[in-house]
Design a protein around this motif. Structure first.
Motif, PDB file in Angstrom:
ATOM      1  N   ARG A   1       2.119   1.845  -3.600  1.00 31.86           N
ATOM      2  CA  ARG A   1       1.055   2.330  -4.479  1.00 31.86           C
ATOM      3  C   ARG A   1       0.649   3.752  -4.130  1.00 31.86           C
TER       4      ARG A   1
ATOM      5  N   GLU B   1       0.819  -1.209   0.000  1.00 30.61           N
ATOM      6  CA  GLU B   1       0.000   0.000   0.000  1.00 30.61           C
ATOM      7  C   GLU B   1       0.853   1.260   0.000  1.00 30.61           C
TER       8      GLU B   1
ATOM      9  N   PRO C   1       4.196  -5.114 -10.913  1.00 32.01           N
ATOM     10  CA  PRO C   1       4.369  -5.352  -9.474  1.00 32.01           C
ATOM     11  C   PRO C   1       5.073  -6.689  -9.248  1.00 32.01           C
TER      12      PRO C   1
ATOM     13  N   THR D   1       5.615   1.487  -8.931  1.00 28.42           N
ATOM     14  CA  THR D   1       5.312   0.090  -9.227  1.00 28.42           C
ATOM     15  C   THR D   1       5.965  -0.762  -8.148  1.00 28.42           C
TER      16      THR D   1
END
Length: 332
Positions: free
Chosen positions: A170, A167, A272, A175
């Motif tokens: 992001r 989290e 990711p 990425t």
């Protein structure tokens, strides 16, 4: 008649007559008794071996260096859940990252080193006392580590979760690139991995709770302060954590020298990603290997059997960073 007298011979003086005399009454009987067997050389007073034995016993009675250092550490009353980190780079990075400090121990002046001056300023802002200590004090506090004249006491390391790492990445618009370590027990390897993770922009390191080393003083030292910048997540079950990351859209890649694929051909490096490494020799555990989406190897010479986890992860992170740079330049 003259001439018929006999020569009387020698006469004894009075008091010199021989014969039985009065006894001692047993007063000197003890002097006539034997003294027993001859004592050993080390038990004879004044003998060189006796002096050597007394000197050895005196030395043995002195406190050993280990006991002396333990006594000094107890004098400083460091709580069990606190860590002592040492070394100028590690301490300076901790201060720069805002790591809370309880106390600062210094055996050298900060006037000639800007890094130490920054530590003193940070301690002043936090209200942490700066204690002038000896090098022996620092040796006791750091367990004999190379302290370079400075150490700080910090609270226990605060771990996060793997989801927190995802989290945060992001939220920052990056990425996600995470590192996972499977049963790494050597703190030097963890410290080196944290340093590589910081160098190549990884968002954090995930470790297991069992059969894995945590962030301790050695990790701080080896990471050269990267432990203050790269967060570490500690999960009860690493397989479960990797499975959860896969559900969040991450591609899990294992590093294993027995794989046929190679890391420089890794697809989806710009997505990711979670890069996983196992212990040297044993490699990835069976369940972790099965959880990976793919497993790749780092090509090495046949004269070397394998790479340790820290070296393998450093090369793997470099390759991912290189592939991501190429992908960005291609889009540009």
């Amino acid at each position: 008649m003259p001439g018929n007298e006999r020569y009387p011979g020698a006469k004894r003086r009075p008091g010199t007559k021989k014969g039985p005399t009065k006894g001692s009454g047993g007063n000197r009987r003890q002097g006539l008794e034997g003294r027993g067997p001859t004592p050993k050389a080390e038990d004879r007073v004044g003998h060189p071996r006796a002096r050597a034995k007394a000197l050895a016993e005196a030395r043995a009675a002195r406190p050993t260096r280990a006991k002396q250092l333990e006594k000094i550490r107890r004098r400083f009353e460091v709580p069990e859940d606190h860590e002592i980190i040492c070394g100028r780079n590690a301490v300076a990075e901790a201060a720069r990252a805002g790591v809370p400090m309880s106390r600062v121990f210094m055996a050298s002046s900060s006037a000639t080193d800007d890094r130490l001056a920054a530590v003193v300023r940070r301690a002043a802002l936090l209200g942490a006392p700066v204690l002038e200590t000896t090098k022996l004090d620092l040796e006791a506090l750091t367990g004999g580590a190379v302290h370079q004249g400075v150490a700080v006491e910090i609270p226990a390391y605060e771990y996060v979760t793997a989801r927190d790492l995802l989290e945060r990445a992001r939220a920052a618009g990056r990425t996600p690139l995470l590192v996972a370590l499977d049963q790494i027990t050597d703190p030097h390897n963890l410290g080196a991995v944290l340093r590589s993770a910081g160098a190549f922009g990884a968002d954090g390191v995930v470790i297991g709770e069992r059969r894995s080393v945590g962030v301790n003083a050695t990790v701080w030292k080896v990471s050269a302060g990267a432990a203050a910048r790269v967060p570490v997540a500690r999960e009860t079950n690493l397989v479960r954590a990797l499975t959860a990351l896969k559900k969040e859209g991450c591609f899990v890649v294992g590093l294993d020298g027995r794989s046929e694929g190679v890391v420089d051909d890794l697809a989806l490096a710009d997505g990711p990603l979670v890069l996983v490494a196992g212990a040297e020799g044993a490699g990835l555990s069976r369940l972790v290997r099965q959880t990976c989406d793919t497993v790749v190897a780092i090509p090495i010479s046949r004269t070397v059997e394998s790479l340790n986890a820290a070296v393998a992860m450093g090369i793997g992170l470099y390759e991912v960073d290189r592939l991501r740079r190429r992908a960005r330049s291609g889009r540009d």
